[in-house]
Design a protein around this motif. Structure first.
Motif, short mmCIF file in Angstrom:
data_model
loop_
_atom_site.label_atom_id
_atom_site.label_comp_id
_atom_site.label_asym_id
_atom_site.label_seq_id
_atom_site.Cartn_x
_atom_site.Cartn_y
_atom_site.Cartn_z
N GLN A 113 26.57 -9.65 57.42
CA GLN A 113 26.21 -9.41 56.45
C GLN A 113 26.49 -7.73 56.03
O GLN A 113 26.12 -7.27 55.17
CB GLN A 113 24.75 -9.43 56.37
N VAL A 114 27.19 -7.28 57.12
CA VAL A 114 27.72 -6.02 56.69
C VAL A 114 28.59 -5.90 55.70
O VAL A 114 29.71 -6.60 55.61
CB VAL A 114 28.33 -5.23 58.21
N ALA A 115 28.34 -4.92 54.71
CA ALA A 115 29.05 -4.77 53.42
C ALA A 115 29.82 -3.39 53.27
O ALA A 115 29.50 -2.64 54.10
CB ALA A 115 28.28 -4.89 52.26
N PHE A 116 30.26 -3.10 52.17
CA PHE A 116 30.97 -2.02 51.70
C PHE A 116 32.14 -1.60 52.90
O PHE A 116 32.41 -0.23 52.76
CB PHE A 116 29.97 -0.86 51.44
N GLY A 117 32.57 -2.28 53.65
CA GLY A 117 33.67 -1.93 54.41
C GLY A 117 33.17 -1.08 55.56
O GLY A 117 34.08 -0.72 56.48
#
Length: 460
Positions: A113-117
């Protein structure tokens, strides 16, 4: 008979030892973390979790000390050690991995679920930490103060996207206005502005916290190091540094000190983060401070209306100084990075590791958890699942950081990969020792020479 008694005693001791060694810890989840500004809110969220789940949660937040590794090492030497703790970048991961204190999170479904690069922290293809959030920093300003000077929104955007020289020209004009002098040239519109309302307390252009070595040792030096290394990975591997753009760094440092109230004097070293953020900026005494979105809460405590009007102008350096040029300068971009990562202790039982992961996942996926993340921690989420409705109440500086991310104007947080202690102790404090109060070129050169040598020593 004696033999029977001895046998019974031995059996009793073995049983006691067995029970003692397998005694369940006092808490289901023990969190140790180093982000002091979220301490009270995390305590409150832990109580909500206890009520909802029946689990017990212990939270320790390292509030005051610049050194979080020392206290954390002490906790890791205790019998009931933290099950969840914070890691600040790759350099700290390496230490904890060496002792087996970091659990492998590669197969944890939530990690996707890690986002935004801003991916989790990894090594050799394995995942070891989930980012708390993303942060960014630059020159914080109050939009209304600039509008009250007579600037337009177009003028502010031009300052945001312009060069170091453009920003420097504006700072010089501001200083003249503060002194009551007539402003000539493109910023002559300021001559119509009065020192009243939002401008009544202004006494200098920039608030500089000379006592807070991390501001210019960690964060400011990131700008020239982005151009020297490109990214954290290269900085982490570098055994030596050239400090190629030291004079670009000096230009930005000098601009801030020269146009602070104190200038290059001993008084500069008396001012810390709280005074910079709460008194100088929160009290409307200065137009700009070099800080990050984490300062929002402190400013909001002083003046909520002001806090709602905040945004960032990037930290800028000149492209060329003394014949040394940055090949691709990005004066319109700001550092955006994950400052801390949640790690799960690999030394505790599998049961406690699962409890730790359950708390982290609940914090970022439950409705109450997401509300705390955005509105109580004042975090810019680094994981997916936060919809527009969740971010609708995002605070001003958080929105400004997201604007840079969405426009593709984000630089790497290279300072996170510098040798432990180097930026604070070998660069920041060396500058404090002479240059910040003298302003002499030879003192600056000596500080840079010292920092270069110490980098190599720390990398051996």
């Amino acid at each position: 008979m004696k033999k029977l008694i001895s046998t019974i005693l031995i059996a009793t001791l073995v049983t006691a030892l067995f029970v003692g060694c397998n005694k369940k810890p006092e808490y289901d989840v023990y969190i140790w973390q180093s982000k002091g500004e979220m301490a009270d809110a995390l305590d409150a969220l832990a109580k909500v979790y206890e009520t909802e789940t029946g689990k017990t949660v212990k939270v320790i937040s390292n509030r005051a000390s610049d050194d979080h590794m020392g206290p954390l090492r002490a906790e890791m030497n205790k019998k009931d050690m933290p099950t969840v703790y914070s890691i600040q970048g790759q350099r700290e991961l390496n230490e904890w991995l060496g002792g087996g204190f970091v659990a492998d999170l590669t197969d944890w479904s939530f990690a996707d679920q890690v986002a935004f690069g801003q991916g989790g922290i990894t090594k050799d293809g394995k995942l070891y930490g989930i980012p708390y959030n993303i942060e960014g920093y630059g020159f914080v300003y109050d939009t209304q103060m600039l509008l009250d000077l007579g600037l337009t929104d177009t003028d502010i955007i031009a300052l945001r996207d312009g060069s170091f020289e453009d920003f420097q020209e504006f700072v010089v004009a501001l200083n003249a206005w503060i002194k009551g002098e007539t402003v000539a040239g493109k910023w002559a519109v300021m001559n119509n502005a009065k020192k009243e309302g939002n401008l009544k307390n202004v006494n200098s252009v920039i608030g500089f916290p000379g006592k807070a070595a991390w501001v210019y040792g960690d964060h400011l030096v990131n700008i020239p190091f982005v151009y020297e290394f490109g990214n954290q990975a290269n900085a982490l591997e570098a055994k030596t540094i050239d400090f190629t753009y030291a004079n670009q760094y000096k230009a930005l440092l000098d601009l801030q000190i020269t146009y602070s109230k104190e200038g290059f004097t001993n008084d500069l070293l008396q001012h810390d983060y709280d005074e910079q953020v709460k008194i100088k900026f929160g009290g409307g005494e200065v137009f700009f401070i070099q800080q990050g979105n984490w300062a929002y809460g402190s400013i909001n405590d002083i003046d909520a209306e002001k806090a709602a009007r905040l945004a960032f102008i990037p930290l800028k350096v000149p492209t060329t100084v003394d014949g040394v040029s940055i090949p691709e300068n990005h004066p319109d971009s700001m550092p955006v990075f994950a400052p801390n990562y949640w790690a799960v202790n690999g030394k505790v039982s599998e049961e406690l590791q699962n409890e730790a992961k359950a708390f982290i996942e609940w914090m970022y996926t439950s409705e109450v958890g997401k509300d705390y993340v955005v509105n109580k921690f004042n975090f810019i989420p680094a994981v997916k699942g936060f919809e527009d409705a969740d971010l609708a109440s995002m605070y001003s500086l958080g929105n400004s950081v997201l604007d840079y991310v969405n426009r593709g104007k984000a630089l790497d947080g290279v300072f996170m990969a510098m040798p432990a202690g180097w930026s604070m102790n070998e660069l920041g404090k060396k500058l404090q020792g002479a240059y910040l109060t003298s302003g002499k070129q030879e003192d600056f050169d000596e500080a840079i020479k010292h920092a270069i040598l110490k980098w190599e020593e720390l990398k051996r």
